[in-house]
Motif scaffolding. Structure first.
Motif, short mmCIF file in Angstrom:
data_model
loop_
_atom_site.label_atom_id
_atom_site.label_comp_id
_atom_site.label_asym_id
_atom_site.label_seq_id
_atom_site.Cartn_x
_atom_site.Cartn_y
_atom_site.Cartn_z
N ARG A 101 0.97 -1.27 -0.17
CA ARG A 101 0.01 0.09 0.06
C ARG A 101 0.89 1.24 -0.01
O ARG A 101 0.27 2.31 -0.30
CB ARG A 101 -0.91 0.07 1.39
N VAL A 102 2.29 1.26 0.24
CA VAL A 102 3.04 2.36 0.48
C VAL A 102 4.21 2.23 -0.77
O VAL A 102 4.68 1.04 -0.92
CB VAL A 102 3.68 2.51 1.66
N PHE A 103 4.71 3.31 -1.18
CA PHE A 103 5.70 3.55 -2.21
C PHE A 103 6.52 4.43 -1.58
O PHE A 103 6.20 5.58 -1.34
CB PHE A 103 5.33 3.18 -3.45
N PRO A 104 7.97 4.34 -1.93
CA PRO A 104 9.02 5.41 -1.67
C PRO A 104 8.78 6.46 -2.83
O PRO A 104 8.75 6.31 -4.02
CB PRO A 104 10.44 4.68 -1.86
N PRO A 130 13.64 -0.02 -1.95
CA PRO A 130 13.90 1.48 -1.63
C PRO A 130 15.01 2.11 -1.95
O PRO A 130 16.25 1.62 -2.14
CB PRO A 130 13.86 1.14 -0.02
N PRO A 131 14.81 3.09 -2.51
CA PRO A 131 16.18 4.04 -2.97
C PRO A 131 17.01 4.30 -2.13
O PRO A 131 16.65 4.52 -0.81
CB PRO A 131 15.42 5.03 -3.86
N PRO A 132 18.31 4.61 -2.25
CA PRO A 132 19.50 5.02 -1.50
C PRO A 132 19.21 6.27 -1.02
O PRO A 132 18.51 7.11 -2.12
CB PRO A 132 20.72 4.67 -2.06
N GLY A 133 19.39 6.74 0.14
CA GLY A 133 19.10 8.10 0.27
C GLY A 133 17.93 8.42 0.84
O GLY A 133 17.16 7.34 1.08
N LEU A 137 7.29 8.44 2.32
CA LEU A 137 6.52 7.14 2.01
C LEU A 137 5.02 7.64 1.51
O LEU A 137 4.60 8.76 2.46
CB LEU A 137 6.45 6.28 3.08
N ARG A 138 4.34 7.21 0.53
CA ARG A 138 3.13 7.62 -0.04
C ARG A 138 2.22 6.61 0.05
O ARG A 138 2.74 5.53 -0.24
CB ARG A 138 3.28 8.33 -1.38
N ARG A 170 4.92 8.99 5.59
CA ARG A 170 5.97 9.45 6.57
C ARG A 170 6.89 10.46 5.39
O ARG A 170 7.16 10.19 4.43
CB ARG A 170 6.72 8.06 6.75
N ARG A 171 7.47 11.42 6.02
CA ARG A 171 7.95 12.41 5.33
C ARG A 171 9.47 11.93 5.15
O ARG A 171 9.97 11.11 5.71
CB ARG A 171 8.08 13.94 6.16
N ARG A 172 10.14 12.67 4.34
CA ARG A 172 11.54 12.24 4.01
C ARG A 172 12.45 12.48 5.24
O ARG A 172 13.42 11.52 5.23
CB ARG A 172 11.90 13.29 2.80
#
Ligand code: GLU
Ligand code: ZN
Length: 300
Positions: A101-104, A130-133, A137-138, A170-172
């Motif tokens: 349900r979530v993606f970066p 998950p990308p580095p850095g 999360l949306r 979840r924010r960056r």
């Protein structure tokens, strides 16, 4: 005749963000939710919305609680601090993640600013891992319309996909988003009705979707008008609203009750807060709240 089904005892809450001291607008929301809970023989709780540690401070939280107490607004159970609930929020994100349900999302802010208020879905299928850095999360919202019946505002429907897009949970910077935190804590405190300012009306469908996907109960919703300045801007610390004077609780209560559609007798002016509140609870009728209240705010 069938007896009507038993209804759960009313549990309401007031959930200030401790970004500054209590101002008249937040005292108004606190008092409406207090009168509603008390007049229904219910429980009234306070939650401190301090997930965003950069904007909130324990000093402001303490200050808000003291101001509530000085106004006779006593809560019934321990105050819940969102800053202590990171573990619960993290577990919920894991659950959503396991269900896909979530993606970066790594979209730079300026790119999103150009594309408008609805997230265009850029990162929906961009990453397998998950990308580095840093990344936010949306929630991957669906096409279905989300609807609910607000006790004061009537039927509200929103198509999240078209009107909001995949929103941040979840924010960056790692801070959990308000929508996620609030649904988990409303469930944790067993809230039966969320009563809050109408400025949050359009965030309710997002919260209802999260409740569904997390298997949480859905409370009733009741959105009340907010106090505004003469230009129609909601009273807030940012807009220059002054803190309420803690040393004049009776006067403040008397003024706010007038704004709530009650006509407190002049003999109550100057009475102890407890006496004013007892009168307010006895005369309270949420349907008498005026639709809009403009306040002349004084800036220092
Ligand atoms: N903390 C939010 C605010 O101060 C209210 C959140 C809620 O009632 O759901 O505006
Ligand atoms: Zn993105």
């Amino acid at each position: 005749m069938n007896p009507s089904p038993p209804t759960a005892p009313y549990r309401g809450r007031f959930a200030p963000s401790p970004t500054g001291p209590l101002h008249l607008g937040s005292l108004y929301t606190a008092l409406v939710s207090y009168c509603e809970a008390r007049s229904r023989g219910g429980t009234w709780l306070v939650r401190i919305d301090d997930v965003d540690r950069l904007r909130c401070s324990p000093a402001h939280a303490g200050d808000i609680l003291r101001t509530l107490e000085r106004h006779g607004l006593y809560w019934d159970e321990a105050v819940l601090y969102q800053s202590q609930h990171d573990e619960i929020y993290r577990a919920a994100l894991e659950l959503l993640g396991a269900d896909g349900r979530v993606f970066p999302c790594t979209c730079p802010r300026r790119e999103l600013a150009v594309s408008g208020p609805v997230y265009p879905g850029t990162c929906r299928t961009r990453y397998r891992h998950p990308p580095p850095g840093g990344y936010a999360l949306r929630l991957r919202v669906n096409e279905a319309a989300v609807g609910f019946d607000d006790r004061l505002q009537g039927r509200i429907e929103q198509n999240l996909r078209c009107e909001v897009g995949d929103f941040i949970v979840r924010r960056r910077d790692g801070i959990h988003a308000y929508h996620l935190a609030t649904v988990l804590d409303d469930a944790e405190q067993g809230i039966t009705e969320v009563l809050r300012g109408i400025d949050l009306l359009d965030s309710t469908p997002r919260q209802i979707l999260l409740q569904e996907w997390l298997g949480l109960p859905r409370p009733d919703y009741c959105h009340i008008p907010v106090l505004t300045d003469r230009g129609g801007i909601k009273l807030s610390k940012q807009a220059g609203a002054l803190p309420v004077n803690r040393d004049a609780p009776s006067e403040n209560l008397w003024i706010v009750l007038g704004l709530m559609g009650l006509s407190p007798e002049s003999t109550l002016l100057g009475a102890p807060p407890e006496e004013i509140l007892d009168w307010a609870i006895a005369h309270w009728d949420i349907r008498r709240i005026p639709p809009e209240q403009h306040i002349e705010i004084m800036t220092p």
